[in-house]
Motif scaffolding. Structure first.
Motif, mmCIF file in Angstrom:
data_model
loop_
_atom_site.group_PDB
_atom_site.id
_atom_site.type_symbol
_atom_site.label_atom_id
_atom_site.label_comp_id
_atom_site.label_asym_id
_atom_site.label_seq_id
_atom_site.Cartn_x
_atom_site.Cartn_y
_atom_site.Cartn_z
ATOM 1 N N ILE A 51 13.724 71.903 97.579
ATOM 2 C CA ILE A 51 14.966 72.269 96.893
ATOM 3 C C ILE A 51 15.451 71.130 96.010
ATOM 4 O O ILE A 51 15.158 69.961 96.255
ATOM 5 C CB ILE A 51 16.087 72.694 97.874
ATOM 6 N N ALA A 52 16.194 71.499 94.982
ATOM 7 C CA ALA A 52 17.004 70.573 94.191
ATOM 8 C C ALA A 52 18.413 71.138 94.275
ATOM 9 O O ALA A 52 18.619 72.338 94.067
ATOM 10 C CB ALA A 52 16.529 70.515 92.745
ATOM 11 N N ASP A 53 19.365 70.296 94.639
ATOM 12 C CA ASP A 53 20.705 70.829 94.867
ATOM 13 C C ASP A 53 21.748 69.720 94.786
ATOM 14 O O ASP A 53 21.415 68.543 94.766
ATOM 15 C CB ASP A 53 20.784 71.505 96.236
ATOM 16 N N PHE A 54 23.005 70.133 94.778
ATOM 17 C CA PHE A 54 24.126 69.205 94.787
ATOM 18 C C PHE A 54 24.557 68.950 96.223
ATOM 19 O O PHE A 54 24.611 69.868 97.036
ATOM 20 C CB PHE A 54 25.316 69.787 94.005
ATOM 21 N N LEU A 55 24.864 67.689 96.513
ATOM 22 C CA LEU A 55 25.423 67.288 97.808
ATOM 23 C C LEU A 55 26.591 66.356 97.554
ATOM 24 O O LEU A 55 26.691 65.737 96.497
ATOM 25 C CB LEU A 55 24.391 66.545 98.660
ATOM 26 N N ILE A 56 27.428 66.212 98.562
ATOM 27 C CA ILE A 56 28.512 65.255 98.434
ATOM 28 C C ILE A 56 28.053 63.912 98.980
ATOM 29 O O ILE A 56 27.159 63.832 99.817
ATOM 30 C CB ILE A 56 29.807 65.731 99.128
ATOM 31 N N VAL A 57 28.651 62.869 98.468
ATOM 32 C CA VAL A 57 28.335 61.514 98.905
ATOM 33 C C VAL A 57 29.317 61.088 99.985
ATOM 34 O O VAL A 57 28.943 60.470 100.971
ATOM 35 C CB VAL A 57 28.364 60.537 97.707
ATOM 36 N N LEU A 58 30.577 61.446 99.803
ATOM 37 C CA LEU A 58 31.628 61.105 100.756
ATOM 38 C C LEU A 58 32.262 62.382 101.275
ATOM 39 O O LEU A 58 32.603 63.268 100.496
ATOM 40 C CB LEU A 58 32.716 60.255 100.085
ATOM 41 N N VAL A 59 32.441 62.489 102.571
ATOM 42 C CA VAL A 59 33.145 63.630 103.150
ATOM 43 C C VAL A 59 34.627 63.261 103.205
ATOM 44 O O VAL A 59 35.002 62.311 103.890
ATOM 45 C CB VAL A 59 32.630 63.958 104.569
ATOM 46 N N PRO A 60 35.460 63.986 102.452
ATOM 47 C CA PRO A 60 36.881 63.629 102.440
ATOM 48 C C PRO A 60 37.584 64.010 103.739
ATOM 49 O O PRO A 60 37.181 64.944 104.427
ATOM 50 C CB PRO A 60 37.435 64.438 101.262
ATOM 51 N N LYS A 61 38.628 63.266 104.066
ATOM 52 C CA LYS A 61 39.451 63.572 105.238
ATOM 53 C C LYS A 61 40.276 64.819 104.947
ATOM 54 O O LYS A 61 40.741 65.016 103.828
ATOM 55 C CB LYS A 61 40.370 62.400 105.559
ATOM 56 N N LYS A 62 40.438 65.648 105.977
ATOM 57 C CA LYS A 62 41.247 66.860 105.800
ATOM 58 C C LYS A 62 42.659 66.478 105.386
ATOM 59 O O LYS A 62 43.181 65.450 105.811
ATOM 60 C CB LYS A 62 41.271 67.687 107.081
ATOM 61 N N PHE A 63 43.246 67.328 104.576
ATOM 62 C CA PHE A 63 44.616 67.183 104.086
ATOM 63 C C PHE A 63 44.778 65.985 103.148
ATOM 64 O O PHE A 63 45.879 65.539 102.908
ATOM 65 C CB PHE A 63 45.623 67.108 105.243
ATOM 66 N N SER A 64 43.671 65.467 102.596
ATOM 67 C CA SER A 64 43.748 64.396 101.603
ATOM 68 C C SER A 64 43.639 65.004 100.210
ATOM 69 O O SER A 64 43.258 66.161 100.047
ATOM 70 C CB SER A 64 42.624 63.380 101.824
ATOM 71 N N ILE A 65 43.954 64.210 99.208
ATOM 72 C CA ILE A 65 43.814 64.647 97.809
ATOM 73 C C ILE A 65 42.349 64.997 97.540
ATOM 74 O O ILE A 65 42.050 65.984 96.885
ATOM 75 C CB ILE A 65 44.276 63.531 96.845
ATOM 76 N N GLN A 66 41.431 64.164 98.057
ATOM 77 C CA GLN A 66 40.012 64.407 97.843
ATOM 78 C C GLN A 66 39.575 65.723 98.478
ATOM 79 O O GLN A 66 38.765 66.445 97.919
ATOM 80 C CB GLN A 66 39.169 63.251 98.405
ATOM 81 N N TYR A 67 40.118 66.036 99.659
ATOM 82 C CA TYR A 67 39.778 67.293 100.325
ATOM 83 C C TYR A 67 40.293 68.472 99.499
ATOM 84 O O TYR A 67 39.594 69.462 99.303
ATOM 85 C CB TYR A 67 40.352 67.332 101.739
ATOM 86 N N ALA A 68 41.515 68.358 98.996
ATOM 87 C CA ALA A 68 42.087 69.424 98.158
ATOM 88 C C ALA A 68 41.243 69.599 96.895
ATOM 89 O O ALA A 68 40.979 70.722 96.461
ATOM 90 C CB ALA A 68 43.535 69.091 97.805
#
Length: 170
Positions: A51-68
């Protein structure tokens, strides 16, 4: 022959194929892990999933700006939030299903900026407009491409190539 079906419910018998390929679709499947199970099922022993696909590098904390932001991206890209995993987690998912010799290679720095630059060329935009239409090219496509480049530069998103093998049966 072409077949229409769901990647998470493949319309093929067990042990049908020597190879299964997925190019940038897995992030959209409900879920990528269900696809892995189906790919494993339809692969012959010693067959490969690539496969070739997109993944995240950092898992954001819930209820953070990054998570939103991740939640918004999942809605815009029609990508279930369950598929937002890191390289290590993706490898563990494949191994838990039974794949061996799993390799996950981060190639984002080689792909994402070049894709973005190519997508900005006037000739590319003109061709895409013929296929997608004006709005989807110059508005929708631009928003998605800008977001992909932005989250890549912020070390949130990357592109990977992945391979795993279904072992010989005993």
């Amino acid at each position: 022959a072409a077949h229409y079906g769901s990647a998470t419910e493949l319309p093929f018998a067990e042990n049908s194929f020597t190879h299964v390929f997925c190019i940038e679709g897995g992030v959209h499947f409900k879920t990528r892990q269900k696809f892995f199970k189906e790919a494993y099922r339809v692969l012959k022993p010693n067959g490969y999933l690539s496969i070739a696909d997109f993944l995240i590098v950092l898992v954001p904390k819930k209820f953070s700006i990054q998570y939103a932001f991740g939640w918004l991206c999942s809605k815009l890209w029609n990508a279930p939030i369950e598929n937002f995993v890191k390289c290590e987690e993706l490898k563990k998912q494949m191994e838990s299903i039974g794949f061996v010799d799993v390799v996950v290679k981060d190639i984002g720095k080689f792909c994402i900026p070049g894709y973005y630059n190519e997508s900005m060329r006037p000739e590319t935009l003109a061709q895409l407009s013929k296929i997608r239409g004006w709005f989807n090219t110059y508005v929708g496509g631009r928003v998605i491409d800008e977001l992909i480049l932005y989250v890549h530069k912020k070390n949130i998103l990357t592109e990977v190539i992945v391979a795993g093998r279904k072992p010989h049966s005993h």
